[in-house]
Each structure stands twice: as structure tokens, then as C-alpha cells.
Design a protein around this motif. Structure first.
Motif, PDB file in Angstrom:
ATOM      1  N   TYR A  53      33.711 140.221  87.244  1.00  0.00           N
ATOM      2  CA  TYR A  53      34.653 140.553  88.315  1.00  0.00           C
ATOM      3  C   TYR A  53      34.811 139.329  89.195  1.00  0.00           C
ATOM      4  O   TYR A  53      34.013 138.391  89.113  1.00  0.00           O
ATOM      5  CB  TYR A  53      34.162 141.761  89.123  1.00  0.00           C
ATOM      6  N   TYR A  54      35.841 139.310  90.023  1.00  0.00           N
ATOM      7  CA  TYR A  54      36.056 138.117  90.836  1.00  0.00           C
ATOM      8  C   TYR A  54      36.305 138.424  92.307  1.00  0.00           C
ATOM      9  O   TYR A  54      36.734 137.559  93.054  1.00  0.00           O
ATOM     10  CB  TYR A  54      37.166 137.233  90.256  1.00  0.00           C
ATOM     11  N   TYR A  55      36.069 139.654  92.706  1.00  0.00           N
ATOM     12  CA  TYR A  55      36.203 139.961  94.134  1.00  0.00           C
ATOM     13  C   TYR A  55      34.815 139.897  94.754  1.00  0.00           C
ATOM     14  O   TYR A  55      33.884 140.519  94.246  1.00  0.00           O
ATOM     15  CB  TYR A  55      36.762 141.359  94.352  1.00  0.00           C
TER      16      TYR A  55
ATOM     17  N   LEU B 121      29.579 137.962  88.958  1.00  0.00           N
ATOM     18  CA  LEU B 121      30.759 137.523  89.715  1.00  0.00           C
ATOM     19  C   LEU B 121      31.228 136.201  89.137  1.00  0.00           C
ATOM     20  O   LEU B 121      30.441 135.273  88.992  1.00  0.00           O
ATOM     21  CB  LEU B 121      30.372 137.352  91.184  1.00  0.00           C
ATOM     22  N   LEU B 122      32.497 136.109  88.792  1.00  0.00           N
ATOM     23  CA  LEU B 122      33.023 134.855  88.276  1.00  0.00           C
ATOM     24  C   LEU B 122      33.214 133.880  89.415  1.00  0.00           C
ATOM     25  O   LEU B 122      33.694 134.236  90.483  1.00  0.00           O
ATOM     26  CB  LEU B 122      34.356 135.075  87.567  1.00  0.00           C
ATOM     27  N   GLU B 123      32.822 132.641  89.179  1.00  0.00           N
ATOM     28  CA  GLU B 123      32.968 131.593  90.179  1.00  0.00           C
ATOM     29  C   GLU B 123      33.720 130.441  89.536  1.00  0.00           C
ATOM     30  O   GLU B 123      33.780 130.333  88.323  1.00  0.00           O
ATOM     31  CB  GLU B 123      31.598 131.085  90.620  1.00  0.00           C
TER      32      GLU B 123
ATOM     33  N   ILE C 253      38.382 130.497  87.680  1.00  0.00           N
ATOM     34  CA  ILE C 253      38.524 131.879  87.237  1.00  0.00           C
ATOM     35  C   ILE C 253      39.585 131.976  86.141  1.00  0.00           C
ATOM     36  O   ILE C 253      39.433 132.697  85.166  1.00  0.00           O
ATOM     37  CB  ILE C 253      38.835 132.784  88.435  1.00  0.00           C
TER      38      ILE C 253
ATOM     39  N   GLN D 185      38.479 131.494  82.755  1.00  0.00           N
ATOM     40  CA  GLN D 185      37.509 132.484  82.320  1.00  0.00           C
ATOM     41  C   GLN D 185      38.124 133.846  82.061  1.00  0.00           C
ATOM     42  O   GLN D 185      37.507 134.700  81.455  1.00  0.00           O
ATOM     43  CB  GLN D 185      36.391 132.629  83.372  1.00  0.00           C
TER      44      GLN D 185
ATOM     45  N   HIS E 119      42.251 127.312  91.843  1.00  0.00           N
ATOM     46  CA  HIS E 119      41.974 127.952  93.130  1.00  0.00           C
ATOM     47  C   HIS E 119      43.206 128.095  93.998  1.00  0.00           C
ATOM     48  O   HIS E 119      43.190 128.780  94.999  1.00  0.00           O
ATOM     49  CB  HIS E 119      40.927 127.159  93.886  1.00  0.00           C
TER      50      HIS E 119
ATOM     51  N   PRO F 235      43.692 134.972  91.642  1.00  0.00           N
ATOM     52  CA  PRO F 235      43.349 135.445  90.290  1.00  0.00           C
ATOM     53  C   PRO F 235      44.196 136.637  89.848  1.00  0.00           C
ATOM     54  O   PRO F 235      44.534 136.750  88.666  1.00  0.00           O
ATOM     55  CB  PRO F 235      41.886 135.854  90.413  1.00  0.00           C
TER      56      PRO F 235
END
Lengths: 313, 543, 320
Positions: free
Chosen positions: B106-108, B135-137, B140, B143, C37, C41
Motif C-alpha cells: 500500500y502507499y498511503y 508500505l511502498l516507499e 511508487i 513498483q 514523486h 500514485p
């Protein structure tokens, strides 16, 4: 040092009073050596260090034996039981997904202590390995090691840690690795300085003339003389790393959230609503972190006083 | 006879459904997640209503289907209501290997998402599926959205098993556009979906679009290509001091007729009518073509060509006095109002429009809906590629700007209701690719109701009324924007301290705290925004 | 003395270069780049890969590593820090606007913690072994044992939200003119930072004071019959000062580290805050510049410390 502090006959000072007390204890037979190591006795005479040791042991053992102390799985959720305040059933209450906080604090302690102590020990191993040898042999190897450590140490630690976290990514192993990488410099320097002063000692010269190999002299015969400060360093870095783990969790860059750690549990205190209304989420774990770090610091201090004759107080 | 026919029909129907499930109820490759039964089991294992009620404290609506409720969504979708026994049975049938550990990403970074992950882990464990989440860092994009070289057989270039993500849409087509051939990082090609995506994008007829949506929803629902979890509402929060004076509440992520020029605010203790808001810029103002209306300061400062209503249906002109779409839908023209000026007093001209359209076409971060409209302008391809100096389909005559399209675009009016032109004169010599890097974005000159007055990056930004605003000078004396955004603990801190009179958030975790403040009014607004699980059905290396 | 300084500076230069290079390498290894960034996303799913590539090229991210490093480094030498990748803002501007905030916070904390820390440390040393000494030791230890963000959050809760004495965060507001206006914003963050620092200073001051008091010349002074307070203050304190000066220099990394988190807690628009957001958004040039500046600050501070100790304590100079 102790001898030179004996007061001369003149107006009584606090020091005199202190020595009077010591004499009184001696005369009463209280200060008799209990046998065993002098260092140990000195450590045990330091009240704060002993308190520290007790707190440390209690928290450490409670974490290690977590399954015996709590029936709850730290990751078992109960959405209908969320945010319960402390009760007989849940000693520290439950968090936002209904997980039992007491068990999370215990299991979290395992990871946090692992990160703190593990990193400190690894950092010490690296620092000692490099410091003892290069400090003894000197030469270009010593210069190289010194420069590398200078580079590492000229970074404010958190800046370096944050950069490494963003490079390596978040995981438990990475975090230990990063703390090790950023933490070895201090102990390396300490070891090296110790070796520099030891290597001119007569016993070392004697060993060398017997033709002992250099690593053997360095690690077997000189290292034991530096063990005291090394122990002190390990305890103090353990405390520092545990605090850093919490700080990184606050920034969302610590151990992944799927693993309970003290930092990850305390992390929810960022939500001002939790801070205001759900004190049981942050207060117990905040207290445990602070107590643990405090106890480790007390132990470190006690060790320093016990092992380092030049540091009194 | 009649009866027999009916039975035959029923049998045929029955046969056909069994035929469908028979054909699909097996893995299509060595990845067990390519077995629809496994995916259905996952859908059955999650008790979303309970999660919505507890973790999200009611600030989430459990989802059935991808599309938000409305006429475009079929009503007969399988809700996959929580049924762990059924999930276990399906898994047993599919021969699920319980030693396999699912990698969920997840990315939140908010707390509620972390809690949701913990809950999913527990629910799946209950039916015998082990999962771990992370958590994706960093990058993103690489990924989550890189597509496989072979869109039919894989392997996938993403390494996770399940991704928790979202689909936000300005136009409903966006929900499905990734189902087109070769655009899915995690789902093997589905020929029928390719046709349907083309169908809904190539018509302006709402009936035809609806048919397409219905069929796509059914296909996804039946095969569980994705698991929609919940619809995220948008929450507008306003302190007691603020009065909207009957202006409507709408989808704040975009531009709509929010009537901010008529808003009023009660003076504070010092007698000043200051509105505090949040999400002020930290380093620069974002180009308003990227996320359209998401930044409140951009909406204060920029007007759009057309105007949309609260649900983003175009309703008329904003900067445009009038506009027209030709009968065949291939020509769009609009005429600017007379006497419009930028905040620095220079007139807004058709040249500004031409420059803005051409630049938005080349700017890489332009919103996909707007981008796809602009790409259909005649000559756009050659222009973007640098083969042509001019965009042939774009012309101006006096205050009238005309666009000619090569193919039909269903969203022309929608796009222009979100399109904020910029003052061309401020961008002399700026490469459209590096538009965001222009110094202009330190303190933009806009066309909207409020002018940007003072900018202290990452500390505060102030805006004051633009006296010459074409809808009348705004009534609020000053706006102060602090930098805390949603999903930021400081939002609630600032709101509690009375430093947030107005704002909006999509983060469910912010809502209960804001609702708890007795001087704060929170309005939920339904928006097309669905949080969901994507399931990687390709064979893939594990992470 | 001068040759000593020059020699120290000459060592600094190659070290600075190596650090620059290492920092650059490190960032090169980070997954992804600034482009990913700049895009939300949620929106990435609908982006055209060709467009993303065009953007990457336009930001110079497509060039080989050494080319980028060299162009960055040669600009740096000429005093040009480059531009932030995300917003194109000149980094010099970012630093110029953020640095005063950090300096303000750090210097208040440094001064406060040094003064209070020294006072308490000396007091503690003079009353060595007493209850007050014990209490101060414990309090000092507590000060370094509580996670600083936690301390900050509780301070916000109590003093800003519940009591309403201070604003919850930020540094300034539009109507502010003088430092006096900003003072209420400064109090909480600087005090939290100070308390974290005071404990260390106190412990250090105490042990160096004890050390000084056990020196022979103190005994001589005492045996001459000088009043106790004069012995303590004039003789003891002066000698104890040297390590304290050293300590202030070495506090700098701690100070920078501490302010990174404190700035985050109190929404303080300083360098630390910027660093965190730059790390999160992989804005290489900004991360590198800030890391580099902080390293330089540490190196220069240690240089100054060495020079100062040499000035205060002649033995150091002779030892060289």
C-alpha cells in the motif's frame, strides 16, 4: 585519586562528612568486601545503577516471556472491541483495531530491544575489530580507518540515518544495519585511543619481543583492558538506538508497521485526538520506552563509574 | 409449448452460467491468484461493513462494484457479503496452499490505512490465508504500474500479490481505461474488456456508455479482477464563522461553481474577517493542470474556461461568455468575456488561451482527461512530437478560440470546465516540459477571485480579494493558508486551535477528529473515488 | 597557531569532496527518482509512460551518473547549489528562507541549554553526593530518556491546546513584524529542544567541574585560605569551561538531529523540515545540499572547537 582526596585538618567540609560516614560504615563492618570482582561491588554500590538493572531486567524478561504473561496475540484484531480503556481483561486497554496493548507492548519490546541492543552490539563488534587492530598496528591502515570514521561521524546521525533509510528501504534488518553503520564510529575511536596508550606499555613490548602475532597481541592481550569502556558504550548506544527507532517511527521511516515495536505503538500519539482522549494507547508505552532507556542509561553510568577510575561522582 | 420454451430458456441460461464459471473457475497460470475462486474467497473473507464502521468510524461506504452508486452502475452485482465459511470452502475447492504468504502493498501513510492492513491480515488469516503488508516507499510508480512485456502470459514486472490502491475519476471512463490491452500491470488480457473500453471512450451517447459500464462492471464483479473495498467520500469542513451563503457543496477535488466570492466570514476578536485554511504550498504552487482543483489556493487564484456544477457537469461559461460544440461534436469554440484581466491588471487575451492549450498539451503532468481531450485536437500528434510548429486544429479570431478535433471526445466540455489558462507573458522562454520549474510558481498571477499576496513557503500564504473580479469582488478580507495537508496530524492540531476555518479532506482518519470539534461542521460529499484491492494474477518473482 | 589552523582546513577539503561524492552515490542508489514523486500514485495508473520519460529527460535525469555528479559538483564549487527537482526553486533560495528559522530555534536552545545546563551541573558538582545532586542526576537522565517527539506532542497538548498559552506551531503569521511577535511561536519548540539538550550539558559540566576541583591548583588555592566560593567559581569554573566549550561544539550534530524532529512536530519551517520532505520526495539536489551543509557545519564547528580549546588551554597547543 581516592587517597589524594583525604581532607587535611582544617574547617570541616562536606567531603569530611562524607568520609566520616564512610569510616562509620567501615567500622560497622558494612563496607567489607563481599568478595567477587571489585568492579561488580562498585557497580552494586551505585544505587541508581542497581535500580536501573532491576527495571531493565523486569522489562527485558517480561518481553522475553511475553507468551507466559499474556494470552493475547499482539496482532489479533477485534474490531468490535476497539479503543477500550484498561480493564482486568486488557491491562493496557486496546488500540484502534482492538488489539491488546499490553501484549503489543511486551511483544513490541522484543523487537525494540533487539533493534537497540542488536545494533549496539554489532556496532561495537565492528568498532572494536577495527579500532583495536588499527590502533595497535598504526600506519596507513590506521589513517584510513580514522578517515572513514571521521566521514561517518561528521554527519549528524539522523541525517545519515534518514538518507540510508531512503536508500535501503524500511525493514527490521535494514534498520539494524543502518544503526550499526552509523554507530560504530564512537566505539572505534574509543578503542583506538585506548590501544594507542596501551601499545607502549611494557607488557605489550614484552609480548611483541616474544614474537606473538599482531592480531593475537591486539585482540587477546590488549582488548581485555578496554572491555569496561566498551560495555559502557554498548549500553549507552542501546539507549540511543531505542530512542532513534521511536523517532524514525514518528517520521514513518522506522520498522514496518506490520511488526509491533515500541516506536510503532507510540507512533499513533501523532494523532492529536488519540493524545487527547485515548491516553492508554500512548502513556503506558511511552512510559515503558522512557523507563527502559532511563534504566539502560543508569546502568551505563554505573558501569562507567565502576570501570573507569578517572570518572568519579 | 410456452412452458417448455421457458424451461429451455432457463436451462440454457443455467448452462451458460455454469459454462462461464466452469470455464473460468480454474487458474490460468501457475499463480494460484489467477484462480477466480481464490479471488472470490478473498472477497468473501473481508468484512468491509464492520471495518467501515470501526476503523473508519463510519467515514467510508462499503463498495459493491467499482463505480459510485448512480445510474451507470448495475444493481445486480454480487456484493460478496462477509462469509468466511464460503471463503474457506472456495479455497478448499481451489486447493489453496496455506503455506503461501501473500505480499500486500500500500502507499498511503495514514494510520487508518495501517489499521486496515492489520484488519485485512487478521480476516485473511481467519480463512487460512497468510499475508504480510508493507508500505511502498520511493519510486511508487515503478513498483505498482509497470506493465509486463507480454500482456497475456506475463510474468508481471510488479512483485506484489495484492495492492491496496484507489481509482479516482473525473470522467467515469477513467475507472476502466486501464483494462485496455497492454495497460494492466497485474491482470492478464481480457479481450472483451478491450472492446468495451473503446466503446465507452468513443461515444457521447450516455446510453451507449451506460451499456458499456454495465457489462464491464459485471465482468469484473463476476471474476473479481479487483476487489472494491469502499467508496471514499470527500469531507468539507467549515468552522461556525464561515457562511457559504447558499453556495453549493461539490466535489472539491475539482473546479465547480462553489461561489467563493459570495462567502462571508465572521470577524475574529480583532475585527478582521480572515479565513484560515490549510494545504498551503510548501515549496511552490502546483501547475493547476496537474491535479485540477485539488489545491484550494489554486482554486482561489485561478478561474477556468467553463463552469461545472457540484457533480462536475458543465453548466456554462466562467471565463467564457459563450461556447459552442458543433453538431458532429468535432468542433468546439468559446468566446472570452470582455474586459477580463489577470491579477496584475494586464488583459486576458485569446493568445493566452492558445498558449495555455498548446503548453498543456506538451506539459507531461497534465491531467489524463484534459490531456486526452487536447490530444484529439487536429495536428496534436505532430505538434507534441515537435514536427510541427503550430497546432493546426487550434485558432483564434478576436476573443473567440476554436478547436477542431480529429476524433470524437466525450469529455470536451468537462475538460474545459477544469482548465485554468495561464498568463502567457509570464512564461517567456519556458520549456513546457519544465513548466513547473518556472519562477512563476513561487507567486503565481491568476485570474480568479483572490490574488496571492504574501508567500512564505512552508509557513503561510495569504490571499486577498481581486477587486476587478468579473463576478464581483469577493467579501472575505483575507485568506491565510497554513501548509498542513490532509493525512497530516497537524491538520487536526491546527483545526483545534482555530486555524482552519475551511478545507477538505479525503482521509477518513481526519474526519472523526474534525467532527469532534464543536465549532466545526463537516459535510460528506459523494465523489467518484473507490479504494480497492488489485490482485496480481500473473506469474511473478516474489519480492 | 596559524599553521595549525591552516593544516586543519587543508584536511577538510578532500574530506568534503569525498562526502559530496558519497552522498551523491547514496542518492543514486535510492529506488526511483524525483519524477515518480511529482505524480500522485492514484493518478499514476492513468499516465502515459512516454510522457513520464519525456519529463525525466527534461529534468536531466537520463544522463549518466558521473555527468550529473560532475555538473552538480562543479556548480557547487562556484557557489551555485542548483535547483530543486520538484519545483525548480533555486536551492540557495530554499536554504536562505529556511536557515534563519533553524538558526533561531537552534541558537535559543543552545544558549538556554548551555546556561541552565552549566549552572545545574556546577551546582550539582558542588553539592556532590547530596539529595539535590541525586535528584538533578535523575532528572537529567529522564531528559535524555523520553523520545523527543513524544515530549513535543505532549507539550502541544498541554500548553497549546489545553491551556492555550502558545500557538500550536508554525513560525510566523502575516501581521508579524518583529521578533517579539514571533516569540510565542518560538517558546514551545525551543524549550522542548533545550530540555533534551540541557541534560547532556549538565552531566558534562558536572563531571568537568568535579575534575577541575580535584586538580592540584585548586587545593593550593584552598590551602592559601581563599574563600570556598572564590575557589570554586574563579578557579574551578575557568578550568571546567574548556570541556564545556568543546561540548557546545559537539552538541551541534545533536542539535541538528534534534531540530529535524522538533521542527516536524511544531510545523517549524526550518531546514530539518525541508530535509524530511526532500528525503520523502527524493529531491536529490536538496537532500544533498542540506546533508552537505550540515556536515560542513559540523566540521567547521569542530575546527572552531579545536582552535578555541587551543586558545583557552595552552597545553593543547603545545601538545600539537
Amino acid at each position: 585519586m581516592t587517597e589524594s582526596a583525604i581532607a587535611k585538618p582544617r574547617r570541616r567540609t562536606r567531603l569530611d562528612a562524607q568520609f566520616d560516614r564512610i569510616r562509620a560504615r567501615e567500622e560497622a563492618g558494612l563496607a567489607k568486601s563481599r568478595g567477587g570482582s571489585r568492579t561488580l561491588n562498585k557497580f552494586l554500590n551505585n544505587r541508581l545503577a542497581v535500580i536501573g538493572l532491576i527495571i531493565f531486567s523486569v522489562i527485558l524478561l517480561a518481553s522475553l516471556f511475553a507468551p507466559l504473561l499474556t494470552p493475547y496475540d499482539p496482532n489479533k484484531i477485534g474490531l468490535r472491541d476497539m479503543l477500550q480503556s484498561p480493564s482486568w481483561e486488557h491491562w493496557f486497554g486496546t488500540d484502534r483495531t482492538g488489539r491488546d496493548l499490553f501484549s503489543r507492548v511486551l511483544y513490541g519490546g522484543r523487537v525494540s530491544i533487539l533493534v537497540g541492543l542488536g545494533s549496539a552490539i554489532f556496532a561495537a563488534i565492528i568498532g572494536v575489530l577495527i579500532g583495536v587492530y588499527t590502533g595497535y598496528v598504526g600506519g596507513w591502515l590506521d589513517t584510513l580507518a580514522m578517515r572513514v570514521s571521521e566521514i561517518f561521524m561528521s554527519f549528524p546521525q539522523i541525517i545519515l540515518v534518514l538518507m540510508l533509510v531512503s536508500i535501503l528501504g524500511q525493514s527490521l534488518v535494514n534498520l539494524i544495519l543502518i544503526f550499526t553503520l552509523t554507530g560504530w564510529g564512537g566505539i572505534y575511536r574509543m578503542c583506538r585511543a585506548r590501544m594507542l596508550s596501551l601499545r607502549e606499555e611494557e607488557y605489550v613490548l614484552a609480548l611483541r619481543s616474544f614474537g606473538l602475532s599482531r592480531p593475537l597481541i591486539a585482540y587477546k592481550h590488549m582488548l581485555p583492558n578496554a572491555l569496561g569502556p566498551i560495555m559502557v558504550n554498548i549500553t549507552l548506544s542501546t539507549a540511543a538506538f531505542i530512542l532513534q527507532e521511536a523517532g524514525l517511527s514518528f517520521l514513518g521511516l522506522g520498522v514496518p508497521l506490520s511488526i509491533p515495536t515500541w516506536g510503532n505503538i507510540l507512533n499513533v500519539a501523532q494523532d492529536i485526538r488519540v493524545l487527547q482522549t485515548n491516553w492508554w494507547i500512548w502513556l503506558p508505552v511511552g512510559t515503558v520506552i522512557s523507563l527502559f532507556v532511563l534504566s539502560v542509561n543508569f546502568i551505563g553510568d554505573g558501569l562507567r563509574d565502576a570501570t573507569d577510575p578517572t570518572q568519579q561522582g | 409449448m410456452q412452458m417448455k420454451k421457458l424451461i429451455a430458456l432457463g436451462l440454457a441460461a443455467l448452462m451458460s452460467t455454469t459454462a462461464i464459471s466452469g470455464a473460468t473457475a480454474q487458474p490460468i497460470n501457475e499463480n494460484p491468484l489467477s484462480d477466480p475462486r481464490v479471488r472470490q474467497a478473498i472477497a468473501y473473507a473481508i468484512d468491509m461493513p464492520t471495518i467501515a464502521e470501526t476503523i473508519f468510524e463510519g467515514a467510508a461506504v462499503p463498495a459493491v462494484g467499482l463505480l459510485p452508486d448512480g445510474p451507470n452502475k448495475p444493481t445486480d452485482l454480487n456484493p460478496y457479503a462477509y462469509d468466511p465459511d464460503k471463503a474457506r470452502a472456495l479455497l478448499a475447492e481451489a486447493g489453496w496452499d496455506s503455506s503461501r504468504e501473500l505480499d500486500v502493498v500500500y502507499y498511503y501513510a495514514d494510520q487508518a490505512t495501517a489499521d486496515l492492513m492489520a484488519a485485512l491480515q487478521a480476516y485473511l488469516a481467519d480463512v487460512g490465508i497468510t499475508m504480510n503488508y508493507r508500505l511502498l516507499e520511493g519510486d511508487i510508480g515503478s513498483q505498482i504500474s509497470v506493465v509486463p512485456d507480454d500482456p497475456v502470459n506475463g510474468p508481471s514486472k510488479v512483485t506484489w500479490d495484492i495492492l491496496y490502491g484507489a481509482r479516482a475519476a473525473l470522467a467515469l471512463q477513467e475507472y476502466f481505461n486501464r483494462y485496455a490491452y497492454g495497460l494492466k500491470p497485474m491482470i492478464p488480457n481480457i479481450p472483451r474488456m478491450n472492446e468495451l473500453v473503446t466503446k465507452v471512450n468513443g461515444t457521447v451517447d450516455p446510453e451507449v456508455q451506460r451499456e458499456g459500464y454495465f457489462e464491464m462492471e459485471h465482468i469484473i464483479n463476476e471474476n473479481v479482477y479487483q476487489i472494491p473495498l469502499y467508496y471514499q467520500q470527500l469531507y468539507t469542513y467549515e468552522s461556525d464563522r464561515l457562511h457559504r451563503n447558499d453556495a453549493p457543496y461539490g466535489n472539491e477535488q475539482y473546479n465547480y461553481n462553489w461561489g467563493v466570492e459570495n462567502w462571508t466570514i465572521d470577524p475574529d476578536a480583532n475585527g478582521a474577517g480572515i479565513l484560515y485554511t490549510n494545504a498551503g504550498p510548501a515549496q511552490f504552487f502546483e501547475v493547476p493542470w496537474q491535479n485540477l482543483g485539488i489545491w484550494v489556493h489554486n482554486k482561489f487564484a485561478f478561474d477556468t474556461v467553463l463552469e461545472a456544477d457540484p457533480v462536475l457537469t458543465p453548466i456554462g461559461g466562467e471565463m467564457a461568455e459563450s461556447y459552442e460544440v458543433s453538431e458532429d461534436g468535432l468542433t468546439f469554440s468559446f468566446t472570452l468575456k470582455d474586459g477580463l484581466t489577470w491579477h496584475d491588471g494586464t488583459p486576458i487575451t485569446a493568445d493566452d488561451m492558445l498558449w495555455s492549450i498548446k503548453t498543456a498539451l506538451k506539459f507531461p503532468l497534465t491531467h489524463p482527461v484534459l490531456q486526452s481531450t487536447l490530444k484529439k485536437i487536429d495536428g496534436a500528434e505532430a505538434f507534441v512530437a515537435g514536427e510541427a510548429e503550430e497546432l493546426t486544429g487550434l485558432s483564434a479570431d478576436g476573443n473567440t478560440v476554436t478547436l477542431k478535433f480529429t476524433t470524437l471526445d466525450p469529455n470536451v466540455l468537462l475538460s474545459f470546465s477544469q482548465f485554468a489558462p495561464l498568463p502567457a507573458a509570464q512564461f517567456e522562454g519556458v520549456d513546457p516540459l519544465n513548466l513547473q520549474q518556472a519562477p512563476f510558481w513561487q507567486k503565481p498571477i491568476g485570474s480568479g477571485p483572490f490574488m496571492i499576496q504574501d508567500v512564505v513557503m512552508n509557513d503561510y500564504t495569504t490571499l486577498v480579494p481581486f477587486a476587478d473580479y468579473h463576478k464581483g469582488a469577493p467579501k472575505i478580507e483575507q485568506i491565510i493558508a497554513r501548509p498542513s495537508g490532509d493525512n497530516d496530524g497537524n491538520l487536526l492540531v491546527n483545526a483545534t486551535a482555530g486555524k482552519a476555518d475551511f478545507g477538505y479532506t479525503k482521509v477518513a482518519g481526519d474526519v472523526p477528529g474534525l467532527e469532534g470539534l464543536d465549532f466545526m461542521n463537516v459535510h460528506p460529499i459523494d465523489i467518484p473515488y473507490t479504494r480497492m484491492l488489485w490482485i496480481n494474477q500473473f506469474p511473478h518473482p516474489t519480492n | 597557531m596559524l599553521t595549525y589552523i591552516i593544516r586543519r582546513v587543508l584536511i577538510l577539503i578532500p574530506m568534503a569532496f569525498v562526502i559530496c561524492f558519497l552522498v551523491y552515490c547514496g542518492l543514486e542508489l535510492t529506488p526511483g527518482d524525483a519524477v515518480s514523486h511529482m505524480i500522485n500514485p492514484d493518478a499514476l495508473g492513468s499516465m502515459d509512460p512516454a510522457q513520464i520519460e519525456a519529463l525525466r529527460q527534461s529534468l536531466g535525469l537520463g544522463q549518466p551518473f558521473y555527468v550529473r555528479f560532475w555538473s552538480w559538483f562543479s556548480n557547487l564549487i562556484q557557489g551555485n547549489f542548483g535547483f530543486s527537482t520538484n519545483g525548480g526553486v533555486p536551492i540557495a533560495n530554499i536554504i536562505a528562507t529556511r536557515l534563519p528559522a533553524t538558526l533561531e530555534l537552534a541558537s535559543v536552545a543552545l544558549i538556554f541549554s548551555t546556561v541552565i545546563g552549566c549552572l545545574l551541573g556546577i551546582l550539582s558538582a558542588l553539592s556532590r553526593g547530596s539529595k539535590a545532586d541525586g535528584a538533578l542526576t535523575v532528572v537529567g537522565m529522564l531528559g535524555v530518556s523520553i523520545p523527543e517527539f513524544f515530549f513535543g506532542l505532549v507539550a502541544i497538548l498541554v500548553f497549546a491546546l489545553n491551556l492555550g498559552w502558545f500557538p500550536v506551531g508554525g513560525r510566523s503569521m502575516p501581521s508579524y513584524v518583529t521578533l517579539w511577535d514571533r516569540l510565542p511561536h518560538l517558546v514551545l519548540p525551543s524549550m522542548v529542544l533545550s530540555i533534551m539538550l540541557t541534560a547532556g550539558v549538565m552531566r558534562y559540566a558536572r563531571s568537568s567541574m568535579l575534575d577541575a576541583l580535584s586538580r592540584d591548583f585548586i587545593k593550593t588555592a584552598r590551602s592559601k585560605g581563599l574563600p570556598e566560593w572564590r575557589v570554586n567559581l574563579l578557579h574551578g569554573f575557568r578550568v571546567a569551561l574548556t570541556p564545556v566549550v568543546v561540548l557546545i561544539g559537539f552538541r551541534l550534530p545533536v542539535l541538528i538531529g534534534g531540530s529535524v524532529i522538533i521542527e516536524q512536530v511544531f510545523q517549524w519551517p526550518g531546514i530539518g523540515n525541508e530535509f524530511i520532505s526532500a528525503v520523502r520526495s527524493q529531491d536529490y539536489p536538496v537532500v544533498m545540499t542540506i546533508a552537505l551543509l550540515s556536515v560542513m557545519a559540523v566540521l567547521v564547528a569542530s575546527l572552531i572547537v579545536d582552535v578555541l580549546t587551543a586558545l583557552i588551554d595552552p597545553r593543547v597547543r603545545l601538545g600539537e
